[in-house]
Design an enzyme around this catalytic site. Structure first.
Site, PDB file in Angstrom:
ATOM      1  N   ASP A  10       0.862  -1.343   0.105  1.00 40.83           N
ATOM      2  CA  ASP A  10      -0.087  -0.112  -0.122  1.00 40.83           C
ATOM      3  C   ASP A  10       1.021   1.154   0.002  1.00 40.83           C
ATOM      4  O   ASP A  10       2.305   1.276   0.444  1.00 40.83           O
ATOM      5  CB  ASP A  10      -0.806  -0.115   1.239  1.00 40.83           C
ATOM      6  N   LEU A  11       0.338   2.506  -0.178  1.00 40.41           N
ATOM      7  CA  LEU A  11       1.259   3.699  -0.424  1.00 40.41           C
ATOM      8  C   LEU A  11       1.101   4.353   0.809  1.00 40.41           C
ATOM      9  O   LEU A  11       2.118   4.605   1.807  1.00 40.41           O
ATOM     10  CB  LEU A  11       0.829   4.470  -1.552  1.00 40.41           C
ATOM     11  N   ASP A  12      -0.161   4.925   0.866  1.00 43.84           N
ATOM     12  CA  ASP A  12      -0.356   6.096   2.140  1.00 43.84           C
ATOM     13  C   ASP A  12      -0.041   5.309   3.420  1.00 43.84           C
ATOM     14  O   ASP A  12      -1.104   4.100   3.807  1.00 43.84           O
ATOM     15  CB  ASP A  12      -1.805   6.454   1.877  1.00 43.84           C
ATOM     16  N   LYS A  46      -8.938   5.678   5.832  1.00 43.27           N
ATOM     17  CA  LYS A  46      -7.618   4.951   5.363  1.00 43.27           C
ATOM     18  C   LYS A  46      -7.931   4.050   4.412  1.00 43.27           C
ATOM     19  O   LYS A  46      -8.847   3.107   4.642  1.00 43.27           O
ATOM     20  CB  LYS A  46      -7.009   4.719   6.633  1.00 43.27           C
ATOM     21  N   GLY A  47      -7.473   4.031   3.254  1.00 44.83           N
ATOM     22  CA  GLY A  47      -7.600   3.145   2.383  1.00 44.83           C
ATOM     23  C   GLY A  47      -8.760   3.258   1.276  1.00 44.83           C
ATOM     24  O   GLY A  47      -9.203   2.541   0.549  1.00 44.83           O
ATOM     25  N   ILE A  48      -9.517   4.113   1.792  1.00 41.00           N
ATOM     26  CA  ILE A  48     -11.058   4.400   1.234  1.00 41.00           C
ATOM     27  C   ILE A  48     -10.792   5.578  -0.026  1.00 41.00           C
ATOM     28  O   ILE A  48     -10.041   6.326   0.159  1.00 41.00           O
ATOM     29  CB  ILE A  48     -12.030   4.882   2.134  1.00 41.00           C
ATOM     30  N   ARG A  50     -11.350   8.447  -2.804  1.00 40.07           N
ATOM     31  CA  ARG A  50     -11.680   9.960  -2.529  1.00 40.07           C
ATOM     32  C   ARG A  50     -13.109  10.241  -2.499  1.00 40.07           C
ATOM     33  O   ARG A  50     -13.646  10.798  -1.360  1.00 40.07           O
ATOM     34  CB  ARG A  50     -11.105  10.742  -3.774  1.00 40.07           C
ATOM     35  N   SER A 115      -2.670   0.735  -4.430  1.00 43.30           N
ATOM     36  CA  SER A 115      -3.162   1.658  -3.584  1.00 43.30           C
ATOM     37  C   SER A 115      -4.611   2.165  -4.235  1.00 43.30           C
ATOM     38  O   SER A 115      -4.577   2.349  -5.425  1.00 43.30           O
ATOM     39  CB  SER A 115      -2.198   2.720  -3.728  1.00 43.30           C
ATOM     40  N   ALA A 116      -5.308   2.744  -3.446  1.00 41.16           N
ATOM     41  CA  ALA A 116      -6.606   3.135  -3.899  1.00 41.16           C
ATOM     42  C   ALA A 116      -6.371   4.696  -4.382  1.00 41.16           C
ATOM     43  O   ALA A 116      -7.199   5.375  -5.024  1.00 41.16           O
ATOM     44  CB  ALA A 116      -7.775   3.266  -2.742  1.00 41.16           C
ATOM     45  N   SER A 117      -5.074   5.115  -4.249  1.00 40.89           N
ATOM     46  CA  SER A 117      -4.949   6.882  -4.437  1.00 40.89           C
ATOM     47  C   SER A 117      -4.745   6.598  -5.985  1.00 40.89           C
ATOM     48  O   SER A 117      -4.030   6.011  -6.753  1.00 40.89           O
ATOM     49  CB  SER A 117      -3.717   7.205  -3.755  1.00 40.89           C
ATOM     50  N   ASN A 119      -3.288   9.493  -6.968  1.00 38.86           N
ATOM     51  CA  ASN A 119      -2.168  10.356  -6.958  1.00 38.86           C
ATOM     52  C   ASN A 119      -0.779   9.349  -6.976  1.00 38.86           C
ATOM     53  O   ASN A 119       0.158  10.008  -6.430  1.00 38.86           O
ATOM     54  CB  ASN A 119      -2.135  11.392  -5.951  1.00 38.86           C
ATOM     55  N   LYS A 146     -10.856  -1.190  -1.701  1.00 40.76           N
ATOM     56  CA  LYS A 146     -10.656  -1.983  -0.540  1.00 40.76           C
ATOM     57  C   LYS A 146     -11.786  -2.067   0.432  1.00 40.76           C
ATOM     58  O   LYS A 146     -12.485  -0.747   0.262  1.00 40.76           O
ATOM     59  CB  LYS A 146      -9.182  -1.620   0.130  1.00 40.76           C
ATOM     60  N   GLU A 170       0.254  -3.362   4.730  1.00 39.83           N
ATOM     61  CA  GLU A 170      -1.004  -2.561   4.520  1.00 39.83           C
ATOM     62  C   GLU A 170      -1.117  -1.848   6.054  1.00 39.83           C
ATOM     63  O   GLU A 170      -0.738  -2.607   7.091  1.00 39.83           O
ATOM     64  CB  GLU A 170      -2.141  -3.546   4.423  1.00 39.83           C
TER      65      GLU A 170
HETATM   66  C1  G6P Z   1      -5.191   5.825   0.014  1.00 42.45           C
HETATM   67  C2  G6P Z   1      -5.493   6.657   1.299  1.00 42.45           C
HETATM   68  C3  G6P Z   1      -6.908   7.153   1.430  1.00 42.45           C
HETATM   69  C4  G6P Z   1      -7.327   8.045   0.167  1.00 42.45           C
HETATM   70  C5  G6P Z   1      -7.287   7.066  -0.958  1.00 42.45           C
HETATM   71  C6  G6P Z   1      -7.670   7.921  -2.267  1.00 42.45           C
HETATM   72  O1  G6P Z   1      -5.954   4.811   0.029  1.00 42.45           O
HETATM   73  O2  G6P Z   1      -5.348   5.961   2.302  1.00 42.45           O
HETATM   74  O3  G6P Z   1      -7.191   7.819   2.599  1.00 42.45           O
HETATM   75  O4  G6P Z   1      -8.677   8.505   0.381  1.00 42.45           O
HETATM   76  O5  G6P Z   1      -5.857   6.703  -0.933  1.00 42.45           O
HETATM   77  O6  G6P Z   1      -6.510   8.912  -2.435  1.00 42.45           O
HETATM   78  P1  G6P Z   1      -6.427  10.070  -3.563  1.00 42.45           P
HETATM   79  O7  G6P Z   1      -5.049  10.383  -3.674  1.00 42.45           O
HETATM   80  O8  G6P Z   1      -6.916   9.256  -4.809  1.00 42.45           O
HETATM   81  O9  G6P Z   1      -7.569  11.078  -3.510  1.00 42.45           O
HETATM   82 MG    MG Z   2      -2.679   3.163   3.568  1.00 38.61          MG
END
Ligand code: G6P
Ligand code: MG
Length: 216
Positions: A10-12, A46-48, A50, A115-117, A119, A146, A170
């Site tokens: 996972d990233l964050d 966390k992990g959810i 945007r 990662s869910a991100s 970014n 996730k 994670e």
């Molecule tokens: C990760 C973080 C979440 C965040 C999600 C989406 O999983 O733990 O807190 O909401 O990424 O990130 P983003 O950068 O796309 O807004």
């Molecule tokens: Mg995380």
């Protein structure tokens, strides 16, 4: 052949601590809408994704917005989040994680990001770590967040490794659930009292390496 043939990260909260920036940006949005967001409430994000995070924050404040306004708020939150992330430098990678990724590379074990991100690549570039990953599965690729196993199953497929031979790192409860649903070894990064479903919990990557992973 070692039983672990690929590692998915996972990233964050695992590679870098961007959770603090997510918190600041969501909290500023909440305050602008007239309510506060506590650190404890932030744990639920966390992990959810945007947009799902936005729904949770709005439900905490009991605020209803039109779809158009939701999109505008999420876009503004992301701009603020990225502005905060630009303060980061390569020194912001969490302690020991680079060392562990180097050890995996030396041993021919591929690494993937899950990662869910949306970014993820920008952030990895910012801390100069994009080159460590043989595949990136991020919020732009997945259709199910996730705790669905999709993110890690895609990573395993990209690396051509069976899920049973993958280890996932994670920090989020939803991410541990996702790893277990994928049939993978789940290593929690954080507190054992929170990550109760993990196969093992480590505080961080300092004093952690392949021998410890193979002993689980
Ligand atoms: C990760 C973080 C979440 C965040 C999600 C989406 O999983 O733990 O807190 O909401 O990424 O990130 P983003 O950068 O796309 O807004
Ligand atoms: Mg995380």
């Amino acid at each position: 052949m070692p039983s672990i043939q690929a590692c998915l990260f996972d990233l964050d909260g695992v590679i870098v601590d961007t959770a603090q920036f997510h918190y600041i940006a969501w909290r500023e949005m909440a305050q602008d809408l007239g309510f506060d967001l506590t650190r404890e409430e932030n744990e639920r994000l966390k992990g959810i994704s945007r947009m799902e995070s936005l729904e949770i924050v709005l439900s905490i404040g009991g605020v209803t917005l039109s779809d158009e306004e939701k999109l505008r708020r999420a876009t503004a939150k992301n701009a603020r989040y990225l502005e905060l992330c630009m303060q980061m430098t390569p020194d912001d990678a969490l302690p020991g994680v680079r060392h562990f990724l180097d050890e995996l590379k030396r041993n021919g074990i591929p690494s993937g990001l899950g990662s869910a991100s949306k970014n993820a690549k920008v952030i990895l570039e910012r801390i100069d770590m994009l080159h460590y990953f043989d595949t990136i599965v991020d919020g732009n690729r997945i259709t199910k967040g996730k705790p669905d196993p999709q993110v890690f199953l895609m990573g395993a497929a990209d690396l051509n490794v069976s899920p049973v031979h993958c280890a996932v790192f994670e920090d989020a409860v939803a991410g541990i659930e996702s790893a277990k649903a994928a049939g993978m070894l789940a290593v929690g990064v954080g507190e054992a009292s929170v990550l109760t479903e993990a196969d093992m919990v480590i505080a961080g990557f300092e004093n952690f390496g392949l021998p410890q992973l193979e002993n689980i």
